[in-house]
Design a protein around this motif. Structure first.
Motif, mmCIF file in Angstrom:
data_model
loop_
_atom_site.group_PDB
_atom_site.id
_atom_site.type_symbol
_atom_site.label_atom_id
_atom_site.label_comp_id
_atom_site.label_asym_id
_atom_site.label_seq_id
_atom_site.Cartn_x
_atom_site.Cartn_y
_atom_site.Cartn_z
ATOM 1 N N LYS A 1 8.546 9.651 -10.803
ATOM 2 C CA LYS A 1 8.285 8.593 -11.783
ATOM 3 C C LYS A 1 9.366 8.486 -12.851
ATOM 4 C CE LYS A 1 4.151 7.284 -12.837
ATOM 5 N NZ LYS A 1 2.759 7.171 -13.323
ATOM 6 N N LYS A 2 10.106 9.535 -13.083
ATOM 7 C CA LYS A 2 11.135 9.481 -14.134
ATOM 8 C C LYS A 2 12.382 8.725 -13.682
ATOM 9 C CE LYS A 2 13.484 13.840 -13.017
ATOM 10 N NZ LYS A 2 13.755 15.234 -13.434
ATOM 11 N N ARG A 3 12.454 8.380 -12.392
ATOM 12 C CA ARG A 3 13.620 7.669 -11.871
ATOM 13 C C ARG A 3 13.539 6.175 -12.211
ATOM 14 N NH1 ARG A 3 12.912 11.237 -6.600
ATOM 15 N NH2 ARG A 3 14.138 13.044 -7.249
ATOM 16 N N SER A 4 14.640 5.476 -12.009
ATOM 17 C CA SER A 4 14.733 4.065 -12.399
ATOM 18 C C SER A 4 13.779 3.179 -11.604
ATOM 19 C CB SER A 4 16.171 3.577 -12.198
ATOM 20 O OG SER A 4 16.544 3.698 -10.830
ATOM 21 N N GLU A 5 13.582 1.960 -12.085
ATOM 22 C CA GLU A 5 12.717 0.947 -11.464
ATOM 23 C C GLU A 5 11.272 1.416 -11.322
ATOM 24 O OE1 GLU A 5 14.427 -1.624 -8.312
ATOM 25 O OE2 GLU A 5 16.038 -0.132 -8.266
ATOM 26 N N GLY A 6 10.807 2.172 -12.286
ATOM 27 C CA GLY A 6 9.422 2.624 -12.272
ATOM 28 C C GLY A 6 9.169 3.850 -11.428
ATOM 29 N N GLY A 7 10.222 4.351 -10.784
ATOM 30 C CA GLY A 7 10.077 5.549 -9.967
ATOM 31 C C GLY A 7 10.585 5.343 -8.554
ATOM 32 N N ARG A 8 10.903 6.457 -7.917
ATOM 33 C CA ARG A 8 11.452 6.395 -6.560
ATOM 34 C C ARG A 8 11.160 7.707 -5.837
ATOM 35 N NH1 ARG A 8 15.603 4.127 -7.859
ATOM 36 N NH2 ARG A 8 15.780 2.197 -6.686
ATOM 37 N N GLY A 9 10.729 7.604 -4.567
ATOM 38 C CA GLY A 9 10.434 8.778 -3.758
ATOM 39 C C GLY A 9 9.383 8.448 -2.718
ATOM 40 N N ASP A 10 9.123 9.393 -1.826
ATOM 41 C CA ASP A 10 8.140 9.199 -0.750
ATOM 42 C C ASP A 10 7.074 10.278 -0.792
ATOM 43 O OD1 ASP A 10 9.760 7.146 0.114
ATOM 44 O OD2 ASP A 10 10.535 8.192 1.869
ATOM 45 N N ILE A 11 5.820 9.865 -0.678
ATOM 46 C CA ILE A 11 4.716 10.800 -0.458
ATOM 47 C C ILE A 11 4.102 10.454 0.891
ATOM 48 C CG2 ILE A 11 2.454 11.599 -1.239
ATOM 49 C CD1 ILE A 11 3.387 10.894 -4.106
ATOM 50 N N ILE A 12 4.167 11.406 1.823
ATOM 51 C CA ILE A 12 3.658 11.189 3.173
ATOM 52 C C ILE A 12 2.474 12.129 3.386
ATOM 53 C CG2 ILE A 12 4.210 11.198 5.630
ATOM 54 C CD1 ILE A 12 7.158 10.787 4.865
ATOM 55 N N ASN A 13 1.291 11.556 3.463
ATOM 56 C CA ASN A 13 0.072 12.340 3.642
ATOM 57 C C ASN A 13 -0.348 12.326 5.109
ATOM 58 O OD1 ASN A 13 -0.095 12.891 0.901
ATOM 59 N ND2 ASN A 13 -1.392 11.124 0.469
ATOM 60 N N VAL B 1 2.181 0.491 -7.198
ATOM 61 C CA VAL B 1 2.742 -0.685 -6.542
ATOM 62 C C VAL B 1 3.920 -1.284 -7.315
ATOM 63 C CG1 VAL B 1 1.174 -2.387 -7.612
ATOM 64 C CG2 VAL B 1 2.103 -2.793 -5.286
ATOM 65 N N ALA B 2 3.995 -1.052 -8.612
ATOM 66 C CA ALA B 2 5.096 -1.599 -9.409
ATOM 67 C C ALA B 2 6.357 -0.737 -9.332
ATOM 68 C CB ALA B 2 4.665 -1.756 -10.869
ATOM 69 N N SER B 3 6.276 0.384 -8.632
ATOM 70 C CA SER B 3 7.411 1.312 -8.530
ATOM 71 C C SER B 3 8.069 1.194 -7.162
ATOM 72 C CB SER B 3 6.929 2.745 -8.752
ATOM 73 O OG SER B 3 6.222 3.200 -7.610
ATOM 74 N N ARG B 4 9.089 2.028 -6.943
ATOM 75 C CA ARG B 4 9.715 2.130 -5.626
ATOM 76 C C ARG B 4 9.262 3.417 -4.935
ATOM 77 N NH1 ARG B 4 12.080 -2.528 -3.929
ATOM 78 N NH2 ARG B 4 13.954 -1.583 -3.059
ATOM 79 N N ILE B 5 8.110 3.931 -5.345
ATOM 80 C CA ILE B 5 7.542 5.126 -4.718
ATOM 81 C C ILE B 5 6.709 4.679 -3.524
ATOM 82 C CG2 ILE B 5 6.052 7.147 -5.026
ATOM 83 C CD1 ILE B 5 6.744 6.975 -8.056
ATOM 84 N N ARG B 6 7.049 5.181 -2.358
ATOM 85 C CA ARG B 6 6.349 4.775 -1.138
ATOM 86 C C ARG B 6 5.225 5.761 -0.829
ATOM 87 N NH1 ARG B 6 11.178 3.576 3.142
ATOM 88 N NH2 ARG B 6 11.460 5.826 2.873
ATOM 89 N N ILE B 7 4.051 5.228 -0.571
ATOM 90 C CA ILE B 7 2.882 6.042 -0.217
ATOM 91 C C ILE B 7 2.541 5.754 1.241
ATOM 92 C CG2 ILE B 7 0.526 6.660 -0.804
ATOM 93 C CD1 ILE B 7 2.609 7.227 -3.008
ATOM 94 N N ILE B 8 2.596 6.793 2.046
ATOM 95 C CA ILE B 8 2.512 6.659 3.503
ATOM 96 C C ILE B 8 1.432 7.597 4.029
ATOM 97 C CG2 ILE B 8 3.794 7.103 5.655
ATOM 98 C CD1 ILE B 8 6.374 6.501 3.900
ATOM 99 N N GLU B 9 0.601 7.096 4.930
ATOM 100 C CA GLU B 9 -0.373 7.968 5.596
ATOM 101 C C GLU B 9 -0.202 7.866 7.102
ATOM 102 O OE1 GLU B 9 -5.167 8.890 6.061
ATOM 103 O OE2 GLU B 9 -4.427 7.872 4.284
ATOM 104 N N ILE B 10 -0.212 9.013 7.748
ATOM 105 C CA ILE B 10 -0.133 9.079 9.210
ATOM 106 C C ILE B 10 -1.360 9.827 9.707
ATOM 107 C CG2 ILE B 10 1.194 9.981 11.162
ATOM 108 C CD1 ILE B 10 3.696 9.587 9.303
#
Length: 311
Positions: free
Chosen positions: A183-195, A230-239
């Motif tokens: 969340k501390k990254r630009s554009e509201g946050g960036r990273g992937d969480i894969i559950n 949803v306003a960030s670039r953090i991707r939430i993924i479920e497999i």
């Protein structure tokens, strides 16, 4: 005459460039036939997207987690950092050596002993990481287990506790430990969480009430998180895998290998490698592409309880 010459020229071009003929085509992971040059281009594009990333995989000592660590390393072998966590540190160290032997020194591996069912261990996780591993980019919440096939009112309290503490609370605590980094990254946050969920989270079955409840909780938490971010670039993924053959059934039957083997009699279940390929594929998409929700079956399975078994 010009048309005949044009046709002859086309035939000669094909002869001079045999790699373009059908015999040289190879099946892609998605079932398409691609020219080898295209396959190299695709692989390098995904490798470049993953290059320089720091990736956490929980439950990495065996099964899907172990396969996922290897698949990330193979996909982007030049510049990658892997933090591999599990309770069995010796297994993690052995895996680190396997990865180094296969891909070389381009992938740095940090084996880290961690029991996600213990909140105090998760609280200490990020602060105790070496500086070069702290800027995490991808979290794969894979650690999970099932205990027993008991039905209410005979479900053991200790089995309920370990399943919820690992599958639900552990996953949520790991997410909360890593999310501030994103969340501390630009554009509201960036990273992937894969559950890593399960068909059990979509379709409960008899004898799996607690496990199914934990995976349904994972599904709800994942969908809520996606909406919250949803306003960030953090991707939430479920497999969500269907039937996969790992140590899963051995743990469910308290170490009884014969009972575990009977689960897969007459079928060809998915492997840890099958799911690992999908995890890495999802992580390797362009940042604007979210493989939000994936259900994966072996060909003999149509639902949690509908399977074709060969006699």
């Amino acid at each position: 005459m010009s048309l005949i010459k044009a046709c002859a020229r086309s035939i000669n071009l094909v002869r001079r460039n045999p790699p373009l003929c059908n015999a040289s085509l190879r099946p892609s992971p998605l079932g398409l036939s691609l020219h080898p040059t295209f396959r190299r281009t695709m692989a390098s594009a995904m490798a470049k997207r993953l290059e320089g990333k720091t990736i956490v995989v929980t439950g990495a000592s065996s099964g899907i987690g172990k396969s996922t660590a290897k698949e990330f390393a193979r996909t982007s072998p030049k510049n990658l950092k892997l933090i591999l966590t599990a309770r069995r540190i010796d297994a993690l160290k052995a895996l680190a050596e396997e990865i180094k032997a296969e891909v070389g020194d381009g992938v740095k591996v940090l084996p880290y002993q961690l029991d996600v069912s213990k909140p105090e261990q998760i609280n200490n996780f990020v602060p105790s990481l070496p500086e070069e591993f702290k800027e995490i980019d991808i979290l794969v919440n894979n650690a999970g287990l099932v205990k027993g096939v008991a039905q209410a009112p005979d479900i053991k309290a200790e089995d309920m506790s370990i399943m919820f503490d690992t599958n639900v609370t552990g996953l949520i605590n790991m997410t909360q430990a890593i999310l501030p980094i994103f969340k501390k990254r630009s554009e509201g946050g960036r990273g992937d969480i894969i559950n890593i969920g399960s068909i059990a989270g979509r379709e409960p079955y008899a004898g799996g009430g607690i496990y199914c409840a934990t995976k349904a909780a994972v599904r709800s938490f994942t969908e809520s998180l996606r909406k919250e971010l949803v306003a960030s670039r953090i991707r939430i993924i479920e497999i969500d895998p269907g039937q996969v053959e790992t140590e899963f059934s051995v743990v469910r039957f308290y170490g009884d290998k014969a009972k575990a083997d009977a689960v897969y009699k007459g079928v060809e279940p998915l492997t840890g490698d099958d799911i690992a390929e999908i995890i890495v594929f999802a992580a390797g998409r362009r940042e604007n592409v979210v493989i939000a929700d994936t259900l994966v079956f072996p060909s003999h399975q149509a639902s949690a309880g509908v399977m074709h078994r060969k006699s």
